[in-house]
Design an enzyme around this catalytic site. Structure first.
Site, PDB file in Angstrom:
ATOM      1  N   TYR A  34      64.423  -6.347  22.840  1.00 35.88           N
ATOM      2  CA  TYR A  34      62.957  -7.126  21.850  1.00 35.88           C
ATOM      3  C   TYR A  34      64.389  -7.896  21.246  1.00 35.88           C
ATOM      4  CZ  TYR A  34      60.272 -11.130  20.793  1.00 35.88           C
ATOM      5  OH  TYR A  34      59.907 -11.517  20.635  1.00 35.88           O
ATOM      6  N   PHE A  36      67.599  -7.622  19.940  1.00 36.00           N
ATOM      7  CA  PHE A  36      68.673  -7.825  20.827  1.00 36.00           C
ATOM      8  C   PHE A  36      68.391  -9.234  21.539  1.00 36.00           C
ATOM      9  CE2 PHE A  36      72.219  -7.969  24.236  1.00 36.00           C
ATOM     10  CZ  PHE A  36      73.176  -7.694  23.756  1.00 36.00           C
ATOM     11  N   ASP A  37      67.453  -9.366  22.118  1.00 39.87           N
ATOM     12  CA  ASP A  37      66.959 -10.497  23.883  1.00 39.87           C
ATOM     13  C   ASP A  37      66.929 -12.148  22.259  1.00 39.87           C
ATOM     14  OD1 ASP A  37      67.925  -9.152  25.877  1.00 39.87           O
ATOM     15  OD2 ASP A  37      66.051  -7.880  26.168  1.00 39.87           O
ATOM     16  N   GLU A 112      60.078  -3.937  41.579  1.00 39.68           N
ATOM     17  CA  GLU A 112      60.883  -2.593  41.299  1.00 39.68           C
ATOM     18  C   GLU A 112      60.636  -2.054  39.592  1.00 39.68           C
ATOM     19  OE1 GLU A 112      64.610  -3.358  45.046  1.00 39.68           O
ATOM     20  OE2 GLU A 112      64.718  -2.550  42.814  1.00 39.68           O
ATOM     21  N   LYS A 114      62.197  -0.970  36.234  1.00 42.21           N
ATOM     22  CA  LYS A 114      63.307  -0.658  35.188  1.00 42.21           C
ATOM     23  C   LYS A 114      63.233   0.509  34.873  1.00 42.21           C
ATOM     24  CE  LYS A 114      65.873  -3.867  32.547  1.00 42.21           C
ATOM     25  NZ  LYS A 114      66.045  -3.001  31.402  1.00 42.21           N
ATOM     26  N   ASP A 116      64.424   2.915  32.325  1.00 51.50           N
ATOM     27  CA  ASP A 116      65.876   3.250  31.304  1.00 51.50           C
ATOM     28  C   ASP A 116      66.078   4.235  31.014  1.00 51.50           C
ATOM     29  OD1 ASP A 116      65.957   2.333  28.448  1.00 51.50           O
ATOM     30  OD2 ASP A 116      64.408   3.168  27.727  1.00 51.50           O
ATOM     31  N   TYR A 224      68.872   1.570  44.567  1.00 51.56           N
ATOM     32  CA  TYR A 224      67.935   0.451  44.148  1.00 51.56           C
ATOM     33  C   TYR A 224      68.329  -0.558  44.741  1.00 51.56           C
ATOM     34  CZ  TYR A 224      69.616  -0.212  39.835  1.00 51.56           C
ATOM     35  OH  TYR A 224      69.751  -0.072  38.501  1.00 51.56           O
ATOM     36  N   LYS A 313      60.565  -7.784  31.024  1.00 50.73           N
ATOM     37  CA  LYS A 313      60.431  -6.793  29.750  1.00 50.73           C
ATOM     38  C   LYS A 313      59.312  -6.495  29.135  1.00 50.73           C
ATOM     39  CE  LYS A 313      64.126  -5.483  28.453  1.00 50.73           C
ATOM     40  NZ  LYS A 313      65.498  -4.786  27.500  1.00 50.73           N
ATOM     41  N   CYS A 407      76.286  -4.619  -6.372  1.00 52.23           N
ATOM     42  CA  CYS A 407      76.229  -3.150  -5.266  1.00 52.23           C
ATOM     43  C   CYS A 407      75.141  -1.582  -6.347  1.00 52.23           C
ATOM     44  CB  CYS A 407      77.982  -2.841  -5.063  1.00 52.23           C
ATOM     45  SG  CYS A 407      78.165  -1.555  -4.069  1.00 52.23           S
ATOM     46  N   CYS A 410      78.993   0.125  -6.373  1.00 48.79           N
ATOM     47  CA  CYS A 410      79.887   0.244  -7.691  1.00 48.79           C
ATOM     48  C   CYS A 410      79.870  -0.050  -8.756  1.00 48.79           C
ATOM     49  CB  CYS A 410      81.315  -0.202  -6.980  1.00 48.79           C
ATOM     50  SG  CYS A 410      81.258  -2.087  -5.773  1.00 48.79           S
ATOM     51  N   CYS A 425      79.423  -7.435  -1.140  1.00 49.24           N
ATOM     52  CA  CYS A 425      80.487  -7.099  -2.388  1.00 49.24           C
ATOM     53  C   CYS A 425      81.770  -6.830  -2.581  1.00 49.24           C
ATOM     54  CB  CYS A 425      79.821  -5.993  -1.990  1.00 49.24           C
ATOM     55  SG  CYS A 425      81.193  -4.118  -3.650  1.00 49.24           S
ATOM     56  N   CYS A 431      85.248  -0.412  -3.795  1.00 45.54           N
ATOM     57  CA  CYS A 431      83.875   0.426  -3.177  1.00 45.54           C
ATOM     58  C   CYS A 431      83.829   1.368  -2.278  1.00 45.54           C
ATOM     59  CB  CYS A 431      83.365  -1.116  -2.962  1.00 45.54           C
ATOM     60  SG  CYS A 431      81.041  -0.527  -2.214  1.00 45.54           S
TER      61      CYS A 431
END
Length: 673
Positions: A34, A36-37, A112, A114, A116, A224, A313, A407, A410, A425, A431
């Protein structure tokens, strides 16, 4: 403003390419489907508004991931494109309207599940399985035939039937949930690393080098989609082909439905949104395909996906748990990423203990406080994400989570560049995570591809003081006496890594430039710079403006490159690498073309042809200098028309007086040369 947009596009492009690499090559997703989309759609929107900043190899045009180096690479006869997807019912109705507008009337759809898992393409010759290839980057993939032959429901030899002499059939390899849990438990008991989900386990299994080990892990497969020359002569619809391949002996999911309207499609989706939890395997949505093959031909493809299919989805599950603390990780570029540590809670079949918070903006947006009760979502059922805090359960004295100013590794003060969401940093040469991360990046497969070296070995070399800079790798052959004292590091391992280091000296300039790890310089930018400037000396001598003038580079990237190449420490490092024999200039290769008879002419192909596929005709046109267009406009010189060409295209071409030619007339144009 335009510089900020360009930087944002570059940032999203780099992020999404890295996510693709982690997902497809390493089988180690670091972001939910999700999420990513959402990022991909944001990049698509920005590229549409500002096309001048789009990377030619943008992930919006990319299918799948890259190719591993462990298997033979095979070019797909028919590209394995990915599907566009949506989480919105309205967008699905919009898809239906676009299809109806293009075809001129309502159409039937095949729905159909989907699955995974991982996509696979099987080639059969005279009924015998001869090749199995993964999706790879969509144009070519890994040949994994011996591993696939261990999957019990995939036939090695078909019985007598009316199948053609040569065809491809595509589908999804997956692992049932019960098998995944059992195998993961065994790995845990044996002290081995466990997998996050069945999809990862499947990807890891299919890429094993020993097929006897693959056989020990119970994989399954549903098929498919059928590809073959002149398919339309045997079948007029996708539904017909599914029934036929069942007769031939292929495993086809019983949970497939022919729908006559978008409302029937939505009914199917609503049913499986609830019923999916009763399945023995994971699904993450529904695939919707236009049933009629001629209509599929008419609708065609974008650069990335078919216009005749899409996927809906399912949204991720959510739970509520407690935020225990926030820790901070420093990456190789110095980017500091916050991570939420959670009270363990079951979610989508796994126990969630951590969630990414991305950056300071996200912490502020969520208004997180110590000990908050938070809602966690597992998008794509892989990586958890905090969606919101529950202020009603917050303790009165709870202190806000404050992003650090220094940081965590470091203690150097962090910086945040204007227009960027991430804190960095700046202590790149002092570092530890940055030093180690840069060397790990340098040796990576897509960079210098140094065989015999891995991330853990680099960690060990750093701890022992053997490697503190990239250039130190090329002095290790002088330190063999120290290498042999390292535990579990024998003569053969030492010989392999020293050979890998020596072999890396022949890697082309663009690989070296990418491997240096300059901020904002990914694989594509490195290629453009190498092709434009030809050598590191020319690039170093260029001004910021000259670097920015290269297509798709821009000021922000140019500033980063110029700053890196004029840093005293970096100059010293680059001079060492030059002295060790690395390639810092480009070797140009001559491009050979079949002919020039179509030079300067543009073409569009529509319909079905008796003797050629559309892909073969496209290859012929481009190899003789012609250019393909995606739609009919005044810029089009010729429309190559076959049977069952859409009437709307014919009318538009006639209206614009565009010559309509057959495939034979196209061949005659080519042969005139």
């Amino acid at each position: 403003m335009s510089q900020d947009i360009q930087a944002k596009i570059a940032q999203l492009t780099a992020e999404l390419n890295e996510y693709n690499y982690q997902y497809y090559v390493l089988a180690n997703p670091v972001i939910s489907d999700y999420e990513f989309d959402i990022k991909l759609k944001e990049l698509e929107r920005l590229e549409k508004e500002y096309p001048q900043y789009r990377d030619p190899n943008s992930p919006t045009l990319k299918v799948g991931g890259d190719i591993t180096s462990k298997f033979n690479t095979v070019k797909h006869r028919w590209p394995m494109l990915s599907l566009s997807n949506t989480y919105s019912e309205q967008e699905l109705r919009d898809f239906d309207l676009r299809v109806q507008k293009a075809i001129g009337h309502p159409v039937d759809y095949v729905c159909e599940l989907k699955f995974d898992g991982i996509s696979i393409s099987l080639t059969y010759e005279k009924g015998k399985l001869t090749q199995a290839v993964t999706r790879g980057d969509g144009m070519q993939g890994d040949e994994v035939t011996q591993n696939v032959k261990t999957i019990r429901n995939i036939p090695h030899q078909l019985k007598q039937g009316d199948y053609p002499d040569l065809f491809e059939i595509r589908g999804e390899i997956f692992m049932h949930k019960a098998a995944f849990l059992r195998l993961n438990k065994e790995r845990e008991e044996n002290g081995e690393q466990t997998y996050a989900n069945p999809r990862n386990f499947t990807a890891g299994t299919i890429k094993l080098q020993d097929s006897s080990e693959v056989a020990k892990r119970p994989l399954d497969c549903f098929l498919y989609f059928l590809y073959m020359d002149n398919r339309n002569k045997l079948f007029s619809t996708h539904w017909e082909s599914l029934q036929k391949v069942k007769e031939w002996g292929f495993p086809v999911s019983e949970h497939t439905k022919l729908c006559s309207s978008i409302d029937e499609v939505l009914e199917f989706i609503h049913y499986w949104d609830q019923a999916r939890h009763k399945l023995s395997f994971e699904i993450d949505g529904i695939v919707i395909k236009v049933n009629e093959y001629p209509y599929q031909e008419e609708l065609g493809f974008t650069a990335k996906s078919p216009r005749w299919a899409t996927s809906f989805k399912f949204k991720a599950e959510q739970v509520e748990t407690t935020l225990l603390s926030v820790s901070y990780q420093v990456g190789r570029t110095g980017a500091v990423t916050p991570v939420a540590n959670l009270k363990p809670v079951p979610l989508a079949g796994t126990t969630v203990k951590r969630a990414s918070l991305h950056n300071a903006n996200e912490i502020a947006r969520l208004d997180l406080h110590e000990g908050d009760s938070v809602f966690v979502e597992k998008g794509g059922e892989i990586i958890p994400k905090i969606i919101a805090a529950n202020p009603e359960k917050r303790k009165p004295d709870a202190k806000p989570i404050v992003y650090p100013t220094h940081c965590p590794e470091c203690n150097t003060p962090l910086i945040r560049q204007e227009g960027e969401a991430v804190h960095y940093c700046p202590n790149e040469n002092g570092c530890k995570p940055q030093i180690v991360g840069k060397v790990q990046h340098f040796i990576g497969r897509k960079m210098m591809d140094i065989q015999g070296l891995g991330d853990e070995t680099i960690e060990t070399f750093y701890r022992l003081g053997l490697v503190r800079h990239i250039s130190d790798l090329y002095t290790l052959h002088h330190r063999r006496e120290e290498l042999v004292t390292i535990e579990r590091f024998g003569q053969k391992s030492i010989d392999n890594l020293l050979k890998g280091i020596e072999d890396s000296k022949s890697k082309p300039f663009e690989k070296v430039l990418f491997a240096l790890g300059i901020r904002h310089v990914g694989e594509t930018v490195a290629k453009k710079l190498a092709q434009h400037f030809k050598s590191l000396d020319n690039l170093q001598a260029a001004s910021i403006e000259e670097i920015a003038s290269v297509q798709d580079i821009g000021i922000r990237i140019a500033e980063s490159i110029h700053q890196y190449l004029h840093n005293t420490d970096n100059i010293a490092e680059l001079n060492k690498l030059k002295s060790y024999g690395l390639q810092f200039h480009i070797e140009e290769k001559e491009v050979v073309r079949a002919g020039n008879s179509l030079e300067g002419k543009t073409f569009l192909i529509s319909g079905v042809f008796a003797d050629y596929s559309r892909e073969q005709l496209t290859e012929l046109i481009e190899s003789h200098g012609g250019k393909m267009l995606s739609s009919i406009s005044s810029k089009l010189n010729f429309l190559v028309a076959g049977d069952k060409m859409g009437p709307s295209k014919l009318v538009k071409a006639q209206k614009l007086n565009i010559p309509i030619i057959s495939d034979q007339e196209l061949l005659a144009m080519i042969n005139k040369e």
